[in-house]
Design a protein around this motif. Structure first.
Motif, PDB file in Angstrom:
ATOM      1  N   ILE A  75      34.720 -28.841  -7.856  1.00  0.00           N
ATOM      2  CA  ILE A  75      34.911 -27.839  -8.916  1.00  0.00           C
ATOM      3  C   ILE A  75      34.280 -26.509  -8.513  1.00  0.00           C
ATOM      4  O   ILE A  75      34.862 -25.441  -8.718  1.00  0.00           O
ATOM      5  N   ASN A  76      33.082 -26.559  -7.914  1.00  0.00           N
ATOM      6  CA  ASN A  76      32.383 -25.332  -7.538  1.00  0.00           C
ATOM      7  C   ASN A  76      33.037 -24.614  -6.368  1.00  0.00           C
ATOM      8  O   ASN A  76      32.950 -23.385  -6.265  1.00  0.00           O
ATOM      9  N   LEU A  77      33.676 -25.358  -5.458  1.00  0.00           N
ATOM     10  CA  LEU A  77      34.133 -24.766  -4.200  1.00  0.00           C
ATOM     11  C   LEU A  77      35.647 -24.766  -4.037  1.00  0.00           C
ATOM     12  O   LEU A  77      36.155 -24.463  -2.965  1.00  0.00           O
ATOM     13  N   TRP A  78      36.378 -25.146  -5.075  1.00  0.00           N
ATOM     14  CA  TRP A  78      37.839 -25.129  -5.022  1.00  0.00           C
ATOM     15  C   TRP A  78      38.318 -23.680  -4.761  1.00  0.00           C
ATOM     16  O   TRP A  78      37.712 -22.732  -5.243  1.00  0.00           O
ATOM     17  N   PRO A  79      39.388 -23.476  -3.974  1.00  0.00           N
ATOM     18  CA  PRO A  79      40.265 -24.477  -3.367  1.00  0.00           C
ATOM     19  C   PRO A  79      39.931 -24.792  -1.914  1.00  0.00           C
ATOM     20  O   PRO A  79      40.554 -25.652  -1.316  1.00  0.00           O
ATOM     21  N   ALA A 105      42.823 -29.674 -12.480  1.00  0.00           N
ATOM     22  CA  ALA A 105      42.498 -30.097 -13.849  1.00  0.00           C
ATOM     23  C   ALA A 105      41.966 -31.525 -13.893  1.00  0.00           C
ATOM     24  O   ALA A 105      41.295 -31.903 -14.866  1.00  0.00           O
ATOM     25  N   ASP A 106      42.246 -32.326 -12.853  1.00  0.00           N
ATOM     26  CA  ASP A 106      41.798 -33.716 -12.829  1.00  0.00           C
ATOM     27  C   ASP A 106      40.432 -33.891 -12.181  1.00  0.00           C
ATOM     28  O   ASP A 106      39.857 -34.980 -12.235  1.00  0.00           O
ATOM     29  N   LEU A 107      39.897 -32.846 -11.558  1.00  0.00           N
ATOM     30  CA  LEU A 107      38.656 -32.980 -10.801  1.00  0.00           C
ATOM     31  C   LEU A 107      37.474 -33.299 -11.713  1.00  0.00           C
ATOM     32  O   LEU A 107      37.371 -32.793 -12.835  1.00  0.00           O
TER      33      LEU A 107
END
Length: 548
Positions: free
Chosen positions: A388-392, A380-382
């Motif tokens: 964001i595109n490749l999490w996790p 949520a902090d990113l």
């Protein structure tokens, strides 16, 4: 215009062997109280930077931008983004830096702009306007698909279809970062004019983002697949070699145009970021001679974790391309995991000691002098689109971009306690704050200052030649180089092992004609145990020996 600048002296090659300090403006110091760092905040904290004994600061992007990629998507090449301040704030920063003996290098993102730049807005209106060919446009394949197989750094194809022109445009990064067409002479001239604007304001040089991405292969041929060993989980472009969208021969001629411009401003310098599938030979080619970039770096050391054999492979391979090239080595920056984490927090000083032993210029990243580890953030902090595109699988670059910690108060003194910073301050960073380390003579901060001073006054380290010692000549886990300038020789050793086994080393076996040696006092390092014609290094220690 003749700004009062340290560059106007007789030592125009100050950059050779210099130490740069990278500042990520969003995270250095917030003077306005909005949770985002700014130019006034940087100016207020330049005394800290100068106290390290570095030669210059490199500011990550400050130009006007929608901030899709935090300044690497420029919408106005000749102004400061209001989030950071004004051009007057920037002039004040340069003036204060020069008073402190610091040069100022700024990021320049030439290869691509924001899709909200007026150039792109005009280009996408149709195929016949004045800037129709300022970007890389291509027709679809017969089935309507993208022109080729090129992949973008943040995932997906490197092409986006635009319904206005019924064509695809190229973006090696985000879709909101369209690539400029450097085959067009007006584009080349426009970017040179933008560089001149900042030189006239008094900057001392540039860090060029993606310096080998300016030109593309006009044929738009597909990139070949990469070998299995090259493919790394979570890196979208690792499935192909970047053969046709980087490292084009036309790039060298344009770098020579840039160098010619810089030569009009004696003492100005350049450092290029070299990515791609085979960056070391490109790095060497781009810095050879006196007509291209002054310095360049790759991710080979930035991605290192402190293994002796891996360091040897990088440095020995670079040496294969000859001495007529100048690297700018770094272990941390805004794109990679902090070195205190990748090398190990207990080895933060050891990592910098190894860095200071190498031939070339150096770059420290803000907080590296404090030993800041990579910050842990919740999804949520990113903020970083890469994460964001490749999490996790990939956590992105936010963990190395969190705010600098100046004291142990809430938010680390970066911004007021009642303000939410743009990225959270990691609680583990607070005990490492500048204020606390200033008070301890044996803190990492003060040891780093002594280390940088030791290198700064040693011409053999700053500008000497280098011989990388083969692993077969050293005990396991020991890394070593011999630095040479004239008759002076310096043997630099580091035991990078993570166990408890000491290493016995005989300097006589590593260099010829030794009559003896003198051990320099390295900050924070135990004096090597010397007996007879040899010495013993414990794991996690280093030694610099002046050979006689």
């Amino acid at each position: 215009m003749t700004p009062s600048s340290p560059r106007h002296d007789d030592r125009h090659d100050w950059w050779r062997g210099a130490t740069l300090y990278q500042i990520y403006p969003r995270s250095f110091m917030d003077a306005s109280g909005d949770g985002i760092g700014d130019l006034v905040g940087i100016t207020e904290k330049l005394d800290h930077v100068a106290s390290l004994g570095v030669d210059a600061v490199w500011l990550s992007p400050i130009c006007t931008s929608p901030m899709d990629d935090f300044g690497y998507d420029v919408s106005d090449y000749r102004d400061v983004d209001p989030m950071f301040g004004t051009l007057d704030d920037f002039r004040a920063l340069i003036e204060r830096a020069h008073e402190l003996g610091l040069r100022v290098i700024i990021d320049q993102v030439l290869s691509h702009s924001s899709d909200r730049h007026p150039w792109f807005a005009e280009s996408r209106r149709g195929r016949s306007n004045a800037k129709a060919d300022w970007y890389v446009w291509a027709d679809p394949r017969p089935d309507g698909s993208a022109p080729n197989n090129w992949l973008a750094a943040f995932g997906g194809p490197a092409w986006t279809f635009d319904s206005r022109r019924c064509q695809y445009y190229l973006h090696n990064f985000l879709p909101s970062q369209p690539d400029l067409n450097f085959h067009h002479p007006e584009v080349r001239e426009a970017q040179l004019d933008n560089l001149r604007f900042w030189l006239e304001l008094g900057v001392d040089g540039f860090r060029f983002d993606t310096a080998n991405f300016y030109f593309h292969d006009r044929s738009l041929a597909d990139n070949p697949p990469s070998p299995d060993w090259y493919r790394r989980r979570g890196h979208p472009r690792s499935y192909q070699l970047l053969t046709h969208n980087t490292d084009q021969p036309e790039n060298l001629a344009y770098l020579e145009r840039i160098r010619a411009l810089l030569d009009e401003y004696p003492g100005s310098t350049s450092v290029g970021e070299i990515g791609g599938s085979n960056p070391l030979p490109t790095m060497a080619a781009y810095t050879q001679g006196e007509s291209r970039l002054h310095m360049a770096y790759t991710f080979d050391l930035l991605d290192s974790t402190g293994e002796a054999a891996a360091l040897y492979r990088v440095l020995s391979r670079f040496a294969e391309f000859g001495d007529d090239a100048w690297p700018c080595w770094a272990l941390s920056n805004h794109d990679v995991v902090r070195s205190a984490t990748s090398w190990g927090e207990e080895r933060a000083l050891l990592a910098l000691t190894v860095l200071c032993s190498l031939r070339g210029s150096l770059c420290l990243y803000q907080g590296e002098e404090l030993g800041l580890p990579e910050a842990e953030l919740a999804y949520a902090d990113l903020q970083d689109p890469f994460g964001i595109n490749l999490w996790p699988e990939v956590k992105g670059r936010d963990g190395c971009r969190t705010p600098m910690v100046w004291n142990e108060t809430t938010n680390g003194g970066f911004c007021p306690a009642d303000v939410t910073p743009w990225l959270p301050v990691d609680a583990r960073h607070l005990p490492l704050a500048v204020e606390r380390q200033e008070a301890d003579p044996d803190s990492l901060l003060n040891r780093v200052r002594r280390l940088l001073k030791l290198r700064a006054i040693n011409d053999t380290l700053r500008q000497g030649e280098q011989q990388v010692i083969a692993p077969s000549e050293l005990p396991e886990d020991v890394f070593g180089v011999i630095r040479r300038r004239g008759e002076r020789r310096l043997l630099c050793l580091a035991h990078l092992g993570r166990g408890e086994t000491p290493a016995g080393i005989a300097p006589d076996a590593l260099a010829t004609g030794i009559e003896g040696w003198h051990s320099l006092e390295l900050p924070g390092m135990p004096t090597p145990d010397m007996e007879g014609r040899g010495l013993t290094l414990v794991p996690g220690s280093a030694a610099w020996l002046e050979l006689r």
